[in-house]
Design an enzyme around this catalytic site. Structure first.
Site, PDB file in Angstrom:
ATOM      1  N   GLN A   1     -18.166   4.391  37.845  1.00 19.23           N
ATOM      2  CA  GLN A   1     -16.754   4.754  37.963  1.00 19.23           C
ATOM      3  C   GLN A   1     -15.992   4.460  36.682  1.00 19.23           C
ATOM      4  O   GLN A   1     -16.431   3.668  35.844  1.00 19.23           O
ATOM      5  CB  GLN A   1     -16.118   4.012  39.142  1.00 19.23           C
TER       6      GLN A   1
ATOM      7  N   ASP B   1     -21.050  -3.131  49.277  1.00 21.25           N
ATOM      8  CA  ASP B   1     -21.703  -2.300  48.270  1.00 21.25           C
ATOM      9  C   ASP B   1     -22.424  -3.128  47.205  1.00 21.25           C
ATOM     10  O   ASP B   1     -22.595  -2.682  46.090  1.00 21.25           O
ATOM     11  CB  ASP B   1     -20.658  -1.395  47.597  1.00 21.25           C
TER      12      ASP B   1
ATOM     13  N   ASP C   1     -18.128  -7.082  40.123  1.00 17.24           N
ATOM     14  CA  ASP C   1     -17.944  -5.795  40.801  1.00 17.24           C
ATOM     15  C   ASP C   1     -17.480  -5.989  42.241  1.00 17.24           C
ATOM     16  O   ASP C   1     -18.206  -5.706  43.204  1.00 17.24           O
ATOM     17  CB  ASP C   1     -19.233  -4.965  40.765  1.00 17.24           C
TER      18      ASP C   1
END
Length: 422
Positions: free
Chosen positions: A139, A317, A332
């Site tokens: 991203q 995730d 993250d």
């Protein structure tokens, strides 16, 4: 070691609750064929999850009052955190050197030090002198060079605060506010394994002026808006972040880079990310036995701490994790806080499958019972320039999940006693 198998000492679970868990597990996947394949996976994977979640929810209603009342021990801890995180000034010639000297193993900053507030203030106010793309990851992210020769990572805003992201637990783009709140929450839980993160509004018009040529080539004008789509695995011009019309302002999270060499590993509890395909850990009661054969105890306890943390913020995730000096980091954290009303219980699998947790982690969790966790979190959030960072429903969700963590540990303790604590 697990308590998923049938055990007469476990509380009985109403059939209605089991059916509700099964229904909740069959999340929306997209088209009709995807839904059917997802339901086939649910048939294989979810009976275990449904059963344990139903047991936890049933037992949570009779949890000891000590877990539902505020522990007076939280107040001095909160006061110390607020003192450490607050500052009105910084010295640009020394602040980055101080921050760079802190990391040791996976502790990125001290437990108590008022210089933390100076680093936070510097991240909020230091002048941006240069900007460029970073192609790492899936991203959009940018690298900024701040005054004083410090590089930071910028993650932009994609959603408003009240956006609810439906679908799989890993659906949607990163949430910049999740990175900021994760930093605050980790400090409260004394899991100081995250980067130092602040929210900041930046002007894309100004960034264009400071950008190198490669970044400028990924910055476009959309009518009167300055936009950027960057360079990454999923970056494309049709999905650009755009600033306000006049100022070009966009908000985002600024992450202080952590020095040192990192190693990256696949999580033992990684999802398959394939519709209709369940991972082994989703189907096997005794999965932790296999994990313990492969990982040293310290690493496993790190991952259980991570699971508790991820469950509270609903980050499902973490398919890989990174280590520094052989200790796990919390990097993250942008996939948290997607849906305030849903609790993806399988994020907690390392805890309920292994039935062990660090004694220090358990003691810290108990300090912040009865609403003290979110009270402290809100007051830390107020220090950030982008406050409010979460809606009220998200804070309610954190408290609801904390009760589920308490209940899970208590159930493990009932069956295995103090062997649960390491």
């Amino acid at each position: 070691m697990n308590w998923l198998a049938h055990d007469d000492t476990m509380p009985s679970v109403p059939d209605a609750l089991l059916k509700r868990q099964e229904k909740n597990s069959q999340v929306h996947l997209g088209n009709e064929s995807d839904i059917r394949s997802g339901q086939r996976a649910a048939k294989d994977a979810y009976p275990m999850l449904n059963r344990i979640q139903a047991v936890v929810e049933t037992r949570a209603t009779t949890l000891k009052t000590v877990f539902k009342n505020k522990n007076p021990r939280y107040y001095p801890v909160k006061r110390g955190l607020l003192r450490s995180f607050s500052s009105k000034s910084f010295n640009i010639s020394t602040v980055w050197k101080i921050a760079g000297s802190w990391p040791s193993e996976n502790d990125i900053y001290p437990q108590k030090d008022e210089k933390i507030g100076k680093v936070i203030r510097a991240l909020q106010e230091a002048q941006i002198l240069g900007a460029r793309n970073t192609p790492r990851g899936t991203q959009l992210k940018l690298l900024f060079d701040l005054a004083g020769k410090q590089t930071v990572l910028f993650k932009p805003c994609w959603y408003s605060r009240n956006t609810t992201i439906d679908g799989m637990v890993y659906s949607g783009k990163d949430r910049h506010n999740s990175e900021i709140v994760a930093f605050h929450l980790a400090a409260i839980l004394n899991l100081r394994w995250t980067p130092i993160v602040v929210g900041r509004r930046i002007s894309l018009l100004e960034i264009y002026r400071l950008a190198d040529q490669e970044l400028k080539e990924t910055m476009i004008k959309n009518n009167t808006h300055q936009c950027v789509y960057g360079k990454c695995y999923y970056c494309k011009e049709s999905e650009a972040v755009c600033g306000e019309t006049i100022t070009g302002n966009v908000e985002g999270a600024l992450l202080l880079l952590i020095p040192g060499k990192f190693a990256k590993y696949r999580s033992p509890w990684q999802r398959t990310y394939q519709n209709g395909v369940a991972a082994e850990w989703e189907k096997t009661d005794a999965y932790c036995t296999k994990v313990k054969e492969k990982l040293p105890l310290v690493r496993l306890l790190d991952l259980i701490d991570v699971a508790v943390f991820d469950f509270l913020i609903q980050n499902g995730d973490r398919h890989h994790y990174e280590t520094r000096e052989d200790r796990v980091l919390l990097l993250d954290n942008g996939k948290g806080f997607g849906n305030a009303f849903k609790d993806h219980f399988d994020i907690l699998a390392p805890l309920y499958q292994c039935c062990m947790i660090r004694k220090t982690t358990w003691e810290r969790l108990q300090i912040f019972s009865g609403g003290a966790l979110t009270e402290t979190l809100v007051e830390l959030n107020e220090i950030d320039l982008l406050y409010p960072l979460l809606t009220k429903d998200h804070y309610i969700g954190i408290e609801r999940r904390l009760i589920m963590v308490y209940t899970t540990v208590e159930l493990c303790k009932e069956k295995y006693g103090n062997k649960v604590f390491r």
